[in-house]
Design a protein around this motif. Structure first.
Motif, PDB file in Angstrom:
ATOM      1  N   LEU A  54       0.791  -1.098   0.074  1.00 39.12           N
ATOM      2  CA  LEU A  54      -0.044  -0.080  -0.013  1.00 39.12           C
ATOM      3  C   LEU A  54       0.708   1.372   0.003  1.00 39.12           C
ATOM      4  CD1 LEU A  54      -2.931  -1.049   2.560  1.00 39.12           C
ATOM      5  CD2 LEU A  54      -2.640  -1.083   0.068  1.00 39.12           C
ATOM      6  N   GLY A  55       2.305   1.289   0.131  1.00 36.26           N
ATOM      7  CA  GLY A  55       3.157   2.422  -0.257  1.00 36.26           C
ATOM      8  C   GLY A  55       3.106   2.931  -1.555  1.00 36.26           C
ATOM      9  N   HIS A  56       4.016   4.084  -1.620  1.00 38.62           N
ATOM     10  CA  HIS A  56       4.299   4.586  -2.887  1.00 38.62           C
ATOM     11  C   HIS A  56       4.471   3.625  -3.924  1.00 38.62           C
ATOM     12  CE1 HIS A  56       4.422   8.058  -5.391  1.00 38.62           C
ATOM     13  NE2 HIS A  56       5.660   7.632  -5.636  1.00 38.62           N
ATOM     14  N   ARG A  57       3.731   3.987  -5.096  1.00 41.72           N
ATOM     15  CA  ARG A  57       3.832   3.045  -6.287  1.00 41.72           C
ATOM     16  C   ARG A  57       3.539   1.525  -6.129  1.00 41.72           C
ATOM     17  NH1 ARG A  57       9.385   5.013  -9.465  1.00 41.72           N
ATOM     18  NH2 ARG A  57       8.769   7.104 -10.297  1.00 41.72           N
ATOM     19  N   GLY A  58       2.720   1.259  -5.092  1.00 41.96           N
ATOM     20  CA  GLY A  58       2.075   0.109  -4.969  1.00 41.96           C
ATOM     21  C   GLY A  58       0.848  -0.309  -5.395  1.00 41.96           C
ATOM     22  N   PHE A  59      -0.224  -0.613  -4.712  1.00 44.18           N
ATOM     23  CA  PHE A  59      -1.476  -1.003  -5.233  1.00 44.18           C
ATOM     24  C   PHE A  59      -1.976   0.057  -6.120  1.00 44.18           C
ATOM     25  CE2 PHE A  59      -6.230  -1.493  -4.660  1.00 44.18           C
ATOM     26  CZ  PHE A  59      -6.386  -2.585  -5.426  1.00 44.18           C
ATOM     27  N   THR A  60      -2.240   1.290  -5.729  1.00 44.79           N
ATOM     28  CA  THR A  60      -2.790   2.284  -6.867  1.00 44.79           C
ATOM     29  C   THR A  60      -2.096   2.219  -8.008  1.00 44.79           C
ATOM     30  OG1 THR A  60      -1.476   4.231  -5.594  1.00 44.79           O
ATOM     31  CG2 THR A  60      -3.631   3.668  -4.788  1.00 44.79           C
ATOM     32  N   HIS A  61      -0.803   1.930  -8.376  1.00 48.44           N
ATOM     33  CA  HIS A  61      -0.273   1.764  -9.696  1.00 48.44           C
ATOM     34  C   HIS A  61      -0.415   0.448 -10.256  1.00 48.44           C
ATOM     35  CE1 HIS A  61       1.615   5.292  -7.745  1.00 48.44           C
ATOM     36  NE2 HIS A  61       2.098   5.594  -8.860  1.00 48.44           N
ATOM     37  N   SER A  62      -1.193  -0.371  -9.634  1.00 47.35           N
ATOM     38  CA  SER A  62      -1.450  -1.734 -10.005  1.00 47.35           C
ATOM     39  C   SER A  62      -2.408  -2.083 -11.295  1.00 47.35           C
ATOM     40  CB  SER A  62      -1.724  -2.900  -9.085  1.00 47.35           C
ATOM     41  OG  SER A  62      -3.070  -2.552  -8.679  1.00 47.35           O
ATOM     42  N   ILE A  63      -2.420  -3.043 -11.913  1.00 46.95           N
ATOM     43  CA  ILE A  63      -3.115  -3.250 -13.209  1.00 46.95           C
ATOM     44  C   ILE A  63      -4.828  -3.520 -12.403  1.00 46.95           C
ATOM     45  CG2 ILE A  63      -3.892  -5.012 -15.077  1.00 46.95           C
ATOM     46  CD1 ILE A  63      -0.644  -5.311 -15.269  1.00 46.95           C
ATOM     47  N   LEU A  64      -4.562  -4.099 -11.343  1.00 45.72           N
ATOM     48  CA  LEU A  64      -5.734  -4.484 -10.681  1.00 45.72           C
ATOM     49  C   LEU A  64      -6.466  -3.393 -10.222  1.00 45.72           C
ATOM     50  CD1 LEU A  64      -8.051  -6.364  -9.832  1.00 45.72           C
ATOM     51  CD2 LEU A  64      -6.875  -6.700  -7.549  1.00 45.72           C
ATOM     52  N   ILE A  98       2.978   2.953 -15.801  1.00 48.26           N
ATOM     53  CA  ILE A  98       3.836   2.828 -16.910  1.00 48.26           C
ATOM     54  C   ILE A  98       5.011   4.146 -17.032  1.00 48.26           C
ATOM     55  CG2 ILE A  98       4.027   2.836 -19.579  1.00 48.26           C
ATOM     56  CD1 ILE A  98       1.301   1.163 -19.621  1.00 48.26           C
ATOM     57  N   LEU A  99       4.496   4.989 -17.064  1.00 47.35           N
ATOM     58  CA  LEU A  99       5.267   6.234 -16.975  1.00 47.35           C
ATOM     59  C   LEU A  99       6.257   6.285 -15.797  1.00 47.35           C
ATOM     60  CD1 LEU A  99       3.294   9.322 -18.009  1.00 47.35           C
ATOM     61  CD2 LEU A  99       4.776   8.119 -19.470  1.00 47.35           C
ATOM     62  N   ASP A 100       5.761   5.859 -14.600  1.00 49.40           N
ATOM     63  CA  ASP A 100       6.632   5.938 -13.536  1.00 49.40           C
ATOM     64  C   ASP A 100       7.722   4.841 -13.446  1.00 49.40           C
ATOM     65  OD1 ASP A 100       5.105   7.802 -12.298  1.00 49.40           O
ATOM     66  OD2 ASP A 100       4.274   6.828 -10.704  1.00 49.40           O
ATOM     67  N   ALA A 101       7.315   3.728 -14.308  1.00 46.23           N
ATOM     68  CA  ALA A 101       8.472   2.675 -14.656  1.00 46.23           C
ATOM     69  C   ALA A 101       9.427   3.135 -15.437  1.00 46.23           C
ATOM     70  CB  ALA A 101       7.650   1.553 -14.890  1.00 46.23           C
ATOM     71  N   MET A 102       9.329   4.301 -16.084  1.00 47.95           N
ATOM     72  CA  MET A 102      10.361   4.791 -17.095  1.00 47.95           C
ATOM     73  C   MET A 102      10.958   6.024 -16.641  1.00 47.95           C
ATOM     74  SD  MET A 102       8.400   4.630 -20.761  1.00 47.95           S
ATOM     75  CE  MET A 102       6.876   5.175 -20.356  1.00 47.95           C
ATOM     76  N   THR A 103      10.852   6.141 -15.146  1.00 46.72           N
ATOM     77  CA  THR A 103      11.691   7.087 -14.424  1.00 46.72           C
ATOM     78  C   THR A 103      12.916   6.856 -13.935  1.00 46.72           C
ATOM     79  OG1 THR A 103      10.618   6.912 -12.429  1.00 46.72           O
ATOM     80  CG2 THR A 103       9.454   8.251 -13.478  1.00 46.72           C
ATOM     81  N   SER A 104      13.782   7.856 -13.615  1.00 41.52           N
ATOM     82  CA  SER A 104      15.112   7.733 -13.120  1.00 41.52           C
ATOM     83  C   SER A 104      15.025   7.254 -11.574  1.00 41.52           C
ATOM     84  CB  SER A 104      15.927   8.893 -13.488  1.00 41.52           C
ATOM     85  OG  SER A 104      15.453  10.074 -13.007  1.00 41.52           O
ATOM     86  N   GLY A 105      14.072   7.316 -10.956  1.00 42.87           N
ATOM     87  CA  GLY A 105      14.277   7.066  -9.441  1.00 42.87           C
ATOM     88  C   GLY A 105      13.281   6.289  -8.966  1.00 42.87           C
ATOM     89  N   GLY A 106      13.145   5.938  -7.667  1.00 43.86           N
ATOM     90  CA  GLY A 106      12.188   5.373  -6.855  1.00 43.86           C
ATOM     91  C   GLY A 106      12.620   3.750  -6.810  1.00 43.86           C
ATOM     92  N   LYS A 107      11.656   2.970  -6.409  1.00 46.30           N
ATOM     93  CA  LYS A 107      11.903   1.566  -6.240  1.00 46.30           C
ATOM     94  C   LYS A 107      11.233   0.575  -6.966  1.00 46.30           C
ATOM     95  CE  LYS A 107      13.288   2.568  -1.590  1.00 46.30           C
ATOM     96  NZ  LYS A 107      13.008   2.368  -0.124  1.00 46.30           N
ATOM     97  N   GLY A 108      10.668   1.211  -7.903  1.00 49.90           N
ATOM     98  CA  GLY A 108       9.802   0.664  -9.043  1.00 49.90           C
ATOM     99  C   GLY A 108       8.427   0.609  -9.011  1.00 49.90           C
ATOM    100  N   VAL A 109       7.433  -0.071  -9.949  1.00 48.91           N
ATOM    101  CA  VAL A 109       6.030  -0.172  -9.680  1.00 48.91           C
ATOM    102  C   VAL A 109       5.582  -1.315  -9.734  1.00 48.91           C
ATOM    103  CG1 VAL A 109       4.084   0.420 -11.042  1.00 48.91           C
ATOM    104  CG2 VAL A 109       6.202   1.752 -11.334  1.00 48.91           C
ATOM    105  N   GLY A 110       4.438  -1.562  -8.628  1.00 44.96           N
ATOM    106  CA  GLY A 110       3.930  -2.784  -8.230  1.00 44.96           C
ATOM    107  C   GLY A 110       2.810  -3.047  -9.202  1.00 44.96           C
ATOM    108  N   PHE A 111       2.969  -3.326 -10.523  1.00 47.19           N
ATOM    109  CA  PHE A 111       1.979  -3.677 -11.485  1.00 47.19           C
ATOM    110  C   PHE A 111       1.216  -4.775 -11.112  1.00 47.19           C
ATOM    111  CE2 PHE A 111       5.051  -1.654 -14.336  1.00 47.19           C
ATOM    112  CZ  PHE A 111       4.416  -0.640 -14.827  1.00 47.19           C
TER     113      PHE A 111
END
Length: 177
Positions: A54-64, A98-111
């Protein structure tokens, strides 16, 4: 993350590709939906760590989440053309991750959260990561983000919008003949 401007522009472009004469409601909901996933930054205020589902780039960034959100909005607002509405909403919100997964920082996206908690990046990571916070956005870092987004988001969206306009113009002139 990309900035709200980059996310909004992709949603606007997506809506014009799928439904050239998009209603104001569709455009508003598409742009809002593309920005919505970053509501998860509030997790920091509640002590939820970045890497948590539920953290940043987690569930709200998911396909579901994109699927649930597009179904909800389509049922509530997609009066006549529910499928068109649903497609625009789904692609708009999915574009955020998708855009966040193309950025230079962070810990990735929980698709794939909640089914699988790994975080992902794409091989192409040229979009500068946007600062979290309003005041940091108006700094040298924020300027670098805007320049990066103009190059990697704005220019491609502009080209696509011009192509959509030309194609629609040609198809309308053929109908008149």
């Amino acid at each position: 993350m990309a900035s709200i401007f980059g996310h909004g522009l992709v949603a606007f472009t997506t809506s014009k590709i799928i439904d050239y004469k998009s209603s104001k409601l569709l455009l508003f909901l598409a742009i809002g939906s593309a920005i919505l996933p970053d509501i998860d930054v509030l997790a920091f205020k509640f002590g939820i760590p970045y890497a948590h589902p539920l953290g940043h780039r987690g569930f709200t960034h998911s396909i579901l989440f994109a699927l649930i959100w597009c179904i909800l909005l389509s049922l509530l607002f997609g009066k006549t053309r529910k499928w068109v509405f649903a497609i625009v909403m789904f692609l708009s919100i999915l574009s955020h991750g998708i855009l966040d997964a193309m950025t230079s920082g962070g810990k990735g996206v929980g698709f794939f959260i909640p089914f699988e908690n790994s975080r992902y990046f794409f091989p192409f990571r040229a979009i500068r990561v946007s600062p979290i916070g309003f005041e940091q956005f108006f700094s040298e870092w924020g300027i670098r983000v805007i320049v990066s987004e103009l190059k990697y988001i704005g220019l491609p969206c502009f080209i696509v919008l011009i192509m959509v306009f030309i194609i629609k113009k040609r198809s309308m002139s053929k109908k008149k003949v």
